[in-house]
Design a protein around this motif. Structure first.
Motif, PDB file in Angstrom:
ATOM      1  N   LYS A 104      -2.114  27.058 -29.718  1.00  0.00           N
ATOM      2  CA  LYS A 104      -2.266  26.806 -30.673  1.00  0.00           C
ATOM      3  C   LYS A 104      -4.111  27.387 -30.385  1.00  0.00           C
ATOM      4  CE  LYS A 104      -3.781  23.080 -31.933  1.00  0.00           C
ATOM      5  NZ  LYS A 104      -3.899  22.105 -33.444  1.00  0.00           N
ATOM      6  N   ASN A 109      -6.930  31.995 -32.669  1.00  0.00           N
ATOM      7  CA  ASN A 109      -7.248  30.875 -33.833  1.00  0.00           C
ATOM      8  C   ASN A 109      -7.779  29.962 -34.523  1.00  0.00           C
ATOM      9  OD1 ASN A 109      -3.601  31.943 -34.050  1.00  0.00           O
ATOM     10  ND2 ASN A 109      -3.538  30.275 -32.085  1.00  0.00           N
ATOM     11  N   VAL A 111     -10.891  29.740 -36.203  1.00  0.00           N
ATOM     12  CA  VAL A 111     -11.378  30.031 -37.580  1.00  0.00           C
ATOM     13  C   VAL A 111     -12.995  30.116 -37.615  1.00  0.00           C
ATOM     14  CG1 VAL A 111     -12.000  30.016 -40.284  1.00  0.00           C
ATOM     15  CG2 VAL A 111     -10.128  30.176 -38.890  1.00  0.00           C
ATOM     16  N   GLY A 144     -13.244  16.017 -34.740  1.00  0.00           N
ATOM     17  CA  GLY A 144     -12.234  16.843 -35.844  1.00  0.00           C
ATOM     18  C   GLY A 144     -12.954  18.019 -35.839  1.00  0.00           C
ATOM     19  N   GLY A 146     -13.373  20.959 -33.696  1.00  0.00           N
ATOM     20  CA  GLY A 146     -13.092  22.058 -33.328  1.00  0.00           C
ATOM     21  C   GLY A 146     -13.385  21.899 -31.806  1.00  0.00           C
ATOM     22  N   LYS A 147     -14.764  21.112 -30.622  1.00  0.00           N
ATOM     23  CA  LYS A 147     -15.057  20.757 -29.848  1.00  0.00           C
ATOM     24  C   LYS A 147     -13.863  21.239 -28.758  1.00  0.00           C
ATOM     25  CE  LYS A 147     -16.901  17.026 -29.881  1.00  0.00           C
ATOM     26  NZ  LYS A 147     -16.101  16.484 -31.287  1.00  0.00           N
ATOM     27  N   THR A 148     -12.638  20.628 -28.262  1.00  0.00           N
ATOM     28  CA  THR A 148     -11.907  20.793 -27.851  1.00  0.00           C
ATOM     29  C   THR A 148     -11.134  21.915 -27.807  1.00  0.00           C
ATOM     30  OG1 THR A 148     -11.346  17.698 -27.674  1.00  0.00           O
ATOM     31  CG2 THR A 148      -9.431  19.635 -27.094  1.00  0.00           C
ATOM     32  N   HIS A 149     -10.730  22.326 -29.314  1.00  0.00           N
ATOM     33  CA  HIS A 149     -10.301  23.706 -29.740  1.00  0.00           C
ATOM     34  C   HIS A 149     -10.755  24.557 -28.696  1.00  0.00           C
ATOM     35  CE1 HIS A 149      -8.100  26.778 -32.676  1.00  0.00           C
ATOM     36  NE2 HIS A 149      -8.721  26.964 -31.513  1.00  0.00           N
ATOM     37  N   LYS A 278      -3.579  28.028 -41.676  1.00  0.00           N
ATOM     38  CA  LYS A 278      -2.269  26.946 -40.791  1.00  0.00           C
ATOM     39  C   LYS A 278      -1.243  27.290 -41.820  1.00  0.00           C
ATOM     40  CE  LYS A 278      -5.319  24.708 -38.228  1.00  0.00           C
ATOM     41  NZ  LYS A 278      -5.695  24.675 -36.541  1.00  0.00           N
ATOM     42  N   ILE A 302     -11.596  19.346 -39.450  1.00  0.00           N
ATOM     43  CA  ILE A 302     -10.635  20.363 -39.849  1.00  0.00           C
ATOM     44  C   ILE A 302      -9.548  19.583 -39.778  1.00  0.00           C
ATOM     45  CG2 ILE A 302     -10.393  22.380 -38.775  1.00  0.00           C
ATOM     46  CD1 ILE A 302     -13.324  22.914 -39.394  1.00  0.00           C
ATOM     47  N   ARG A 303      -9.830  18.469 -38.405  1.00  0.00           N
ATOM     48  CA  ARG A 303      -7.953  17.506 -38.283  1.00  0.00           C
ATOM     49  C   ARG A 303      -7.067  17.453 -39.508  1.00  0.00           C
ATOM     50  NH1 ARG A 303     -10.244  14.482 -34.555  1.00  0.00           N
ATOM     51  NH2 ARG A 303      -9.420  15.756 -32.607  1.00  0.00           N
ATOM     52  N   GLU A 306      -5.213  20.336 -41.210  1.00  0.00           N
ATOM     53  CA  GLU A 306      -4.747  20.666 -40.456  1.00  0.00           C
ATOM     54  C   GLU A 306      -3.247  19.339 -41.068  1.00  0.00           C
ATOM     55  OE1 GLU A 306      -5.343  20.751 -36.640  1.00  0.00           O
ATOM     56  OE2 GLU A 306      -3.702  22.370 -36.288  1.00  0.00           O
TER      57      GLU A 306
HETATM   58  P1  ADP Z   1     -12.673  17.881 -31.911  1.00  0.00           P
HETATM   59  O1  ADP Z   1     -12.731  18.260 -30.017  1.00  0.00           O
HETATM   60  O2  ADP Z   1     -14.007  17.894 -32.626  1.00  0.00           O
HETATM   61  O3  ADP Z   1     -12.269  16.514 -32.269  1.00  0.00           O
HETATM   62  P2  ADP Z   1     -10.618  19.670 -31.924  1.00  0.00           P
HETATM   63  O4  ADP Z   1     -11.001  20.321 -30.983  1.00  0.00           O
HETATM   64  O5  ADP Z   1      -9.514  18.670 -31.777  1.00  0.00           O
HETATM   65  O6  ADP Z   1     -12.032  18.532 -32.387  1.00  0.00           O
HETATM   66  O7  ADP Z   1     -10.067  20.180 -33.777  1.00  0.00           O
HETATM   67  C1  ADP Z   1      -8.757  19.086 -34.338  1.00  0.00           C
HETATM   68  C2  ADP Z   1      -8.039  20.032 -35.172  1.00  0.00           C
HETATM   69  O8  ADP Z   1      -8.456  20.651 -35.033  1.00  0.00           O
HETATM   70  C3  ADP Z   1      -6.832  20.815 -34.346  1.00  0.00           C
HETATM   71  O9  ADP Z   1      -6.038  20.953 -34.324  1.00  0.00           O
HETATM   72  C4  ADP Z   1      -8.013  22.432 -34.373  1.00  0.00           C
HETATM   73  O10 ADP Z   1      -7.734  23.498 -33.884  1.00  0.00           O
HETATM   74  C5  ADP Z   1      -8.569  22.623 -35.098  1.00  0.00           C
HETATM   75  N1  ADP Z   1      -9.277  23.081 -35.335  1.00  0.00           N
HETATM   76  C6  ADP Z   1     -11.002  22.725 -35.309  1.00  0.00           C
HETATM   77  N2  ADP Z   1     -11.701  24.043 -35.224  1.00  0.00           N
HETATM   78  C7  ADP Z   1     -11.342  25.046 -35.738  1.00  0.00           C
HETATM   79  C8  ADP Z   1     -11.051  26.039 -36.782  1.00  0.00           C
HETATM   80  N3  ADP Z   1     -12.700  26.501 -36.735  1.00  0.00           N
HETATM   81  N4  ADP Z   1     -10.178  26.817 -37.147  1.00  0.00           N
HETATM   82  C9  ADP Z   1      -9.339  27.128 -36.661  1.00  0.00           C
HETATM   83  N5  ADP Z   1      -8.857  25.287 -36.182  1.00  0.00           N
HETATM   84  C10 ADP Z   1      -9.051  24.545 -35.729  1.00  0.00           C
END
Ligand code: ADP
Ligand code: MG
Length: 437
Positions: A104, A109, A111, A144, A146-149, A278, A302-303, A306
């Protein structure tokens, strides 16, 4: 141009391009915006909810007018009214169960919205030409968002373009743990080889390098070795370099020497687009009212958005009908415990750690001196400070009226133990992570 609806289609395409709208956003607001008629230089349009009407009027009306004018050569007014859709007679087949997709974390994926488009673009650019433009790329934003994403998506893309690329993705925790274990084996050369021979190094959550001077030193050298060879480094953090306390100046300068890209919390349209996306991934048919409701309620993470969709999916999995509004309310209540007031949070943290150590919350707030209880109490103090940011006095009060110097002492004990025992350190981080889920 054949008809008003052809014209309108052209207008929308121009708007989509001008506003750099993601497909999901576009579909959300424009797929059911209907061109009704054109008279007296006025375009009469129909949408399906008051909410969409608001957004269309406040954000897109001017853009539509401009594009009508562009195509027609004269100014045009816009009138939008709301007409609720009739209930679909035909039963839509329920999509099959879709377990969470392992893949994912892709660009596809992700947004894109106003809060993250800069970071998104930077990652895409770097994925195309690693090491060549923004080096390092430093992405920061709250948990939450999207950094890791983005980091994982960048990694995937680079591998797709170049399957032989040597890429390491790691967290700053793992980097330091790794260093500790190589140090223990007196094998720093191998450690250097491992990290300095990569083409791309991705380090997630570098804020945890805070307070770890010897690691910072090592990291600094790794970093220099890589960037001198034009190897790409991408870092993420929950705050900008200047706000990472006790980061050595030279490391901070290095972090700031490439591109800093921040991620801001998503606006309402992006949140709706994310919920919609989602829900699609889970094969869940959410009514526009429910999508809107969730996006209104969960603003900062965003977490959590989701999480709410996941909960609704779970609640609805045995049902033959589409999710109800009540399910959405319940799901939101569940994920919102994360936003609870500090008092409630403190209580939860104490409960969680007590449970973790197999004791009761009362043990933690007592004066008992058993080793296990004392350790749990010290960990509680440390975790409370990390997560809630309360003052030492407040923390002292929360754990049964201890004074400020006891609290201070507990923190230094925990810090020392974390330095000396990697396993203990992992435990503490694990507790913090679990509490922040
Ligand atoms: P962070 O690393 O910033 O704490 P994550 O990358 O782990 O955040 O994101 C948290 C969740 O939200 C993950 O499941 C990720 O896939 C989802 N997510 C974050 N940003 C988006 C986005 N722009 N579009 C779709 N899903 C997102
Ligand atoms: Mg992360």
């Amino acid at each position: 141009m054949e008809s008003f609806s052809d014209l309108f289609e052209q207008v929308l395409l121009l708007c989509k391009a001008d506003a750099e709208m993601a497909d999901v956003t576009f579909n959300l607001f424009f797929s059911d915006l209907k061109p009704v008629s054109f008279a007296n230089d006025t375009a009469y349009l129909e949408t399906t909810s008051d909410f969409k009407l608001d957004i269309l009027k406040s954000k897109y009306a001017e853009l539509m007018k401009a594009n009508f004018q562009r195509l027609l050569g004269f100014p045009v007014e816009i009138e939008i009214t709301v007409k609720s859709p009739k209930k679909e007679e035909e039963e839509q087949p329920k999509p099959a169960f879709q377990p969470e997709n392992r893949d994912k974390y892709t660009f596809e994926n992700f947004v894109v919205g106003s809060g993250n488009k800069f970071a998104y673009a930077a990652c895409q650019r770097v994925a195309k030409d690693p090491g060549m433009i923004y080096n390092p790329l430093f992405i920061y934003g709250r948990s939450g968002l999207g950094k890791t994403h983005l980091l994982m998506a960048t990694q995937r893309e680079i591998i797709q373009n170049n399957p032989d690329a040597n890429i390491i993705y790691t967290t700053s925790e793992n980097f330091t743990n790794d260093m500790v274990s190589f140090l223990a084996q007196k094998n720093m050369e191998e450690f250097h080889n491992k990290y300095r021979s990569v083409d791309v190094l991705l380090i997630d959550d570098v804020q945890f390098l805070q307070n770890k001077m010897s690691f910072q030193e090592e990291f600094f050298h790794t970093f220099n070795a890589l960037t001198q060879l034009n190897k790409q480094v991408i870092l993420t953090s929950d705050r900008p370099p200047k706000e990472i306390d006790t980061l050595t100046d030279r490391l901070r300068n290095r972090f700031e020497s490439g591109l800093l890209a921040d991620i801001q919390p998503p606006d309402i349209e992006t949140r709706m687009a994310i919920v919609t996306k989602k829900a699609q991934q889970y094969g869940l048919n959410l009514s526009p009212q429910i999508v809107e409701y969730i996006a209104e309620k969960l603003k900062n993470n965003i977490r959590q958005l989701e999480g709410a969709v996941k909960k609704i999916f779970a609640m609805n999995s045995l049902s033959e009908t589409d999710p109800t509004f009540e399910m959405a309310e319940e799901a939101i209540r569940d994920v919102q415990t994360d936003n609870m007031p500090v008092g409630v949070k403190t209580e939860k943290i104490i409960e969680y750690i007590a449970d973790f150590y197999g004791i009761t919350p009362q043990d933690i707030t007592s004066n008992k001196k058993n080793a296990n209880i004392a350790l749990a109490r010290q960990v509680t103090v440390y975790v409370l400070r990390e997560i809630t940011g309360q003052t030492l006095q407040m923390i002292g009060a929360a754990i049964g009226g201890k004074n400020h110097s006891t609290v201070n002492y507990s923190i230094s004990l925990v810090e020392k133990k974390m330095r000396n025992e990697p396993a203990f350190k992992n435990t503490v981080f694990e507790i913090i992570n679990n509490l922040q889920e």
